[in-house]
Design a protein around this motif. Structure first.
Motif, PDB file in Angstrom:
ATOM      1  N   ALA A  38       0.733  -1.294   0.303  1.00  0.00           N
ATOM      2  CA  ALA A  38       0.306   0.428  -0.251  1.00  0.00           C
ATOM      3  C   ALA A  38       0.865   1.797  -0.105  1.00  0.00           C
ATOM      4  CB  ALA A  38      -0.846   0.033   1.435  1.00  0.00           C
ATOM      5  N   GLU A  39       2.106   0.716   0.701  1.00  0.00           N
ATOM      6  CA  GLU A  39       2.476   2.088   0.496  1.00  0.00           C
ATOM      7  C   GLU A  39       3.004   2.564  -0.497  1.00  0.00           C
ATOM      8  OE1 GLU A  39       6.359   4.804   3.462  1.00  0.00           O
ATOM      9  OE2 GLU A  39       5.508   2.670   4.620  1.00  0.00           O
ATOM     10  N   ALA A  40       3.850   1.410  -1.344  1.00  0.00           N
ATOM     11  CA  ALA A  40       4.506   1.378  -3.315  1.00  0.00           C
ATOM     12  C   ALA A  40       3.610   2.258  -3.198  1.00  0.00           C
ATOM     13  CB  ALA A  40       4.802   0.052  -3.379  1.00  0.00           C
ATOM     14  N   LEU A  41       1.885   1.731  -3.087  1.00  0.00           N
ATOM     15  CA  LEU A  41       1.301   2.151  -3.969  1.00  0.00           C
ATOM     16  C   LEU A  41       0.948   3.685  -3.796  1.00  0.00           C
ATOM     17  CD1 LEU A  41      -1.039  -0.650  -4.040  1.00  0.00           C
ATOM     18  CD2 LEU A  41      -0.411   0.222  -6.447  1.00  0.00           C
ATOM     19  N   GLN A  42       1.209   4.008  -3.145  1.00  0.00           N
ATOM     20  CA  GLN A  42       1.066   5.785  -2.387  1.00  0.00           C
ATOM     21  C   GLN A  42       2.246   6.326  -2.523  1.00  0.00           C
ATOM     22  OE1 GLN A  42       1.394   6.494   1.499  1.00  0.00           O
ATOM     23  NE2 GLN A  42       0.424   8.286   1.290  1.00  0.00           N
ATOM     24  N   ARG A  43       3.150   6.153  -2.949  1.00  0.00           N
ATOM     25  CA  ARG A  43       4.106   7.217  -3.230  1.00  0.00           C
ATOM     26  C   ARG A  43       4.837   6.783  -5.116  1.00  0.00           C
ATOM     27  NH1 ARG A  43       9.322   6.377   0.521  1.00  0.00           N
ATOM     28  NH2 ARG A  43       8.654   6.563   2.792  1.00  0.00           N
ATOM     29  N   TRP A  44       4.360   5.849  -5.260  1.00  0.00           N
ATOM     30  CA  TRP A  44       4.802   5.914  -7.051  1.00  0.00           C
ATOM     31  C   TRP A  44       3.617   5.970  -7.999  1.00  0.00           C
ATOM     32  CZ3 TRP A  44       7.289   3.415  -3.450  1.00  0.00           C
ATOM     33  CH2 TRP A  44       8.724   4.598  -3.265  1.00  0.00           C
ATOM     34  N   PRO A  45       3.274   6.234  -9.182  1.00  0.00           N
ATOM     35  CA  PRO A  45       2.066   6.279  -9.860  1.00  0.00           C
ATOM     36  C   PRO A  45       2.144   4.860 -10.513  1.00  0.00           C
ATOM     37  CG  PRO A  45       3.535   7.470 -10.867  1.00  0.00           C
ATOM     38  CD  PRO A  45       4.010   7.217  -9.619  1.00  0.00           C
ATOM     39  N   LEU A  46       1.748   3.366  -9.729  1.00  0.00           N
ATOM     40  CA  LEU A  46       1.398   2.114 -10.555  1.00  0.00           C
ATOM     41  C   LEU A  46       0.926   1.987 -10.368  1.00  0.00           C
ATOM     42  CD1 LEU A  46       4.068   0.103  -7.257  1.00  0.00           C
ATOM     43  CD2 LEU A  46       4.935   1.821  -9.512  1.00  0.00           C
ATOM     44  N   ILE A  47       0.528   1.394 -11.682  1.00  0.00           N
ATOM     45  CA  ILE A  47      -0.167   0.039 -12.349  1.00  0.00           C
ATOM     46  C   ILE A  47      -1.026  -0.832 -10.417  1.00  0.00           C
ATOM     47  CG2 ILE A  47      -1.535  -1.185 -14.012  1.00  0.00           C
ATOM     48  CD1 ILE A  47      -0.165   0.674 -16.347  1.00  0.00           C
ATOM     49  N   ASP A  48      -0.044  -1.148 -11.024  1.00  0.00           N
ATOM     50  CA  ASP A  48      -0.631  -2.476  -9.401  1.00  0.00           C
ATOM     51  C   ASP A  48       1.672  -2.871  -9.099  1.00  0.00           C
ATOM     52  OD1 ASP A  48      -1.222  -4.446  -7.391  1.00  0.00           O
ATOM     53  OD2 ASP A  48      -2.572  -5.369  -9.207  1.00  0.00           O
ATOM     54  N   ALA A  49       0.908  -3.775  -7.390  1.00  0.00           N
ATOM     55  CA  ALA A  49       2.102  -4.108  -6.899  1.00  0.00           C
ATOM     56  C   ALA A  49       2.052  -5.410  -6.283  1.00  0.00           C
ATOM     57  CB  ALA A  49       2.994  -3.180  -5.841  1.00  0.00           C
ATOM     58  N   HIS A  50       3.697  -6.375  -6.559  1.00  0.00           N
ATOM     59  CA  HIS A  50       3.060  -7.862  -6.634  1.00  0.00           C
ATOM     60  C   HIS A  50       4.054  -8.378  -5.564  1.00  0.00           C
ATOM     61  CE1 HIS A  50      -0.521  -8.344  -9.663  1.00  0.00           C
ATOM     62  NE2 HIS A  50       0.103  -7.513 -10.432  1.00  0.00           N
ATOM     63  N   ILE A  51       3.533  -9.338  -4.257  1.00  0.00           N
ATOM     64  CA  ILE A  51       4.617  -9.754  -3.831  1.00  0.00           C
ATOM     65  C   ILE A  51       4.170 -10.948  -2.819  1.00  0.00           C
ATOM     66  CG2 ILE A  51       5.945  -9.149  -1.187  1.00  0.00           C
ATOM     67  CD1 ILE A  51       5.234  -6.316  -0.693  1.00  0.00           C
ATOM     68  N   LEU A  52       5.114 -12.367  -3.651  1.00  0.00           N
ATOM     69  CA  LEU A  52       5.320 -13.272  -3.651  1.00  0.00           C
ATOM     70  C   LEU A  52       6.370 -14.066  -2.601  1.00  0.00           C
ATOM     71  CD1 LEU A  52       3.961 -16.233  -3.849  1.00  0.00           C
ATOM     72  CD2 LEU A  52       4.960 -16.595  -5.945  1.00  0.00           C
ATOM     73  N   HIS A  53       6.092 -14.409  -1.608  1.00  0.00           N
ATOM     74  CA  HIS A  53       7.280 -14.855  -0.354  1.00  0.00           C
ATOM     75  C   HIS A  53       7.121 -16.333  -0.297  1.00  0.00           C
ATOM     76  CE1 HIS A  53      10.632 -14.277   1.874  1.00  0.00           C
ATOM     77  NE2 HIS A  53      10.685 -12.764   1.644  1.00  0.00           N
ATOM     78  N   ARG A  54       7.977 -17.040   0.080  1.00  0.00           N
ATOM     79  CA  ARG A  54       7.716 -18.505  -0.194  1.00  0.00           C
ATOM     80  C   ARG A  54       8.826 -18.248   1.776  1.00  0.00           C
ATOM     81  NH1 ARG A  54      10.417 -22.710  -3.456  1.00  0.00           N
ATOM     82  NH2 ARG A  54       9.339 -23.973  -2.146  1.00  0.00           N
ATOM     83  N   VAL A  55       8.072 -19.501   2.734  1.00  0.00           N
ATOM     84  CA  VAL A  55       8.041 -20.685   4.005  1.00  0.00           C
ATOM     85  C   VAL A  55       8.380 -20.859   3.273  1.00  0.00           C
ATOM     86  CG1 VAL A  55       6.801 -17.976   4.665  1.00  0.00           C
ATOM     87  CG2 VAL A  55       5.612 -19.284   4.510  1.00  0.00           C
ATOM     88  N   GLY A  56       9.198 -21.902   5.120  1.00  0.00           N
ATOM     89  CA  GLY A  56       8.810 -23.077   5.831  1.00  0.00           C
ATOM     90  C   GLY A  56      10.169 -23.489   4.445  1.00  0.00           C
ATOM     91  N   PRO A  57      10.685 -24.896   4.581  1.00  0.00           N
ATOM     92  CA  PRO A  57      12.502 -25.662   4.370  1.00  0.00           C
ATOM     93  C   PRO A  57      11.972 -24.863   2.895  1.00  0.00           C
ATOM     94  CG  PRO A  57      10.905 -27.562   3.719  1.00  0.00           C
ATOM     95  CD  PRO A  57       9.465 -26.337   4.786  1.00  0.00           C
ATOM     96  N   LEU A  58      13.711 -24.443   2.407  1.00  0.00           N
ATOM     97  CA  LEU A  58      13.890 -24.039   1.119  1.00  0.00           C
ATOM     98  C   LEU A  58      15.306 -24.954   0.520  1.00  0.00           C
ATOM     99  CD1 LEU A  58      12.778 -20.655   1.450  1.00  0.00           C
ATOM    100  CD2 LEU A  58      11.572 -22.203  -0.330  1.00  0.00           C
ATOM    101  N   SER A  59      15.233 -25.329  -0.551  1.00  0.00           N
ATOM    102  CA  SER A  59      16.464 -25.952  -0.808  1.00  0.00           C
ATOM    103  C   SER A  59      16.614 -24.991  -1.628  1.00  0.00           C
ATOM    104  CB  SER A  59      16.030 -27.447  -1.855  1.00  0.00           C
ATOM    105  OG  SER A  59      15.554 -27.828  -0.629  1.00  0.00           O
ATOM    106  N   LEU A  60      18.423 -25.871  -2.084  1.00  0.00           N
ATOM    107  CA  LEU A  60      19.745 -24.330  -2.536  1.00  0.00           C
ATOM    108  C   LEU A  60      18.390 -23.964  -4.353  1.00  0.00           C
ATOM    109  CD1 LEU A  60      23.015 -26.068  -2.037  1.00  0.00           C
ATOM    110  CD2 LEU A  60      21.588 -23.635  -1.067  1.00  0.00           C
ATOM    111  N   ALA A  61      19.168 -22.807  -4.704  1.00  0.00           N
ATOM    112  CA  ALA A  61      18.960 -22.055  -5.812  1.00  0.00           C
ATOM    113  C   ALA A  61      17.087 -22.449  -6.403  1.00  0.00           C
ATOM    114  CB  ALA A  61      19.249 -23.095  -6.417  1.00  0.00           C
ATOM    115  N   GLU A  62      16.370 -22.525  -4.980  1.00  0.00           N
ATOM    116  CA  GLU A  62      14.443 -22.818  -5.214  1.00  0.00           C
ATOM    117  C   GLU A  62      14.434 -20.561  -5.186  1.00  0.00           C
ATOM    118  OE1 GLU A  62      12.065 -25.869  -3.572  1.00  0.00           O
ATOM    119  OE2 GLU A  62      12.796 -25.183  -2.814  1.00  0.00           O
ATOM    120  N   PRO A  63      13.988 -20.693  -5.371  1.00  0.00           N
ATOM    121  CA  PRO A  63      12.600 -18.787  -5.334  1.00  0.00           C
ATOM    122  C   PRO A  63      13.158 -18.718  -4.122  1.00  0.00           C
ATOM    123  CG  PRO A  63      12.066 -20.099  -7.090  1.00  0.00           C
ATOM    124  CD  PRO A  63      13.140 -21.156  -6.592  1.00  0.00           C
ATOM    125  N   ILE A  64      12.940 -17.342  -3.290  1.00  0.00           N
ATOM    126  CA  ILE A  64      12.184 -17.490  -2.112  1.00  0.00           C
ATOM    127  C   ILE A  64      10.896 -16.399  -2.294  1.00  0.00           C
ATOM    128  CG2 ILE A  64      12.515 -15.946  -0.191  1.00  0.00           C
ATOM    129  CD1 ILE A  64      15.965 -17.099  -0.385  1.00  0.00           C
TER     130      ILE A  64
END
Length: 156
Positions: A66-92
């Motif tokens: 929400a802060e990013a959308l307020q500060r800049w004229p964005l069309i949208d902003a997306h955040i995807l974050h993993r949790v739990g066990p992660l192996s080497l080279a996996e996207p986080i």
């Protein structure tokens, strides 16, 4: 997608395609994808575990978005974050910002990542050859996030 916290792996390319998804107003999409490295602070990593506080984490991510959308004229902003066990080279983490022009998309993407590193309730535990330990926050991350502070620092 806007905000997602999940244990399942994801495909950054598919996520990018979903961000644009034929929206003709989008002139720029800037993305950041973070991956599990094999070395951190000169120590070999075998596995990474990301802990979070369900509910609180999503609220923190929504506030950052929400802060990013307020500060800049964005069309949208997306955040995807993993949790739990992660192996080497996996996207986080995957962050994408879309706007009509590149300047806003670049700045907002960088802002979101700086705030994710310092204000989102995630805790990293690394499995190394010498054992398991929690990862401390870095001063460099705090310094990077501080540059976005718009409050008058002299009045504090």
């Amino acid at each position: 997608m806007s905000i997602r916290v999940q244990t399942a792996p994801f495909d950054p390319g598919a996520e990018l395609n979903a961000v644009h998804a034929g929206d003709l107003s989008v002139g720029a999409v800037v993305t950041f994808t973070g991956y599990v490295r094999d070395i951190n602070q000169d120590e070999s990593i075998k596995e990474l575990f990301l802990e979070h506080y369900p509910g609180m984490t999503e609220k923190a991510l929504a506030k950052i978005r929400a802060e990013a959308l307020q500060r800049w004229p964005l069309i949208d902003a997306h955040i995807l974050h993993r949790v739990g066990p992660l192996s080497l080279a996996e996207p986080i983490v995957f962050v994408a910002t879309s706007s009509m022009h590149r300047e806003a998309a670049f700045a907002a993407c960088e802002f979101i990542m700086d705030y994710l590193k310092t204000r989102a309730p995630f805790w990293k535990k690394e499995q190394t050859a010498t054992g398991t330990h929690w990862v401390e926050g870095r001063d460099s991350d705090t310094d990077a996030a501080a540059r976005w502070d718009t409050t008058d620092k002299e009045t504090r």
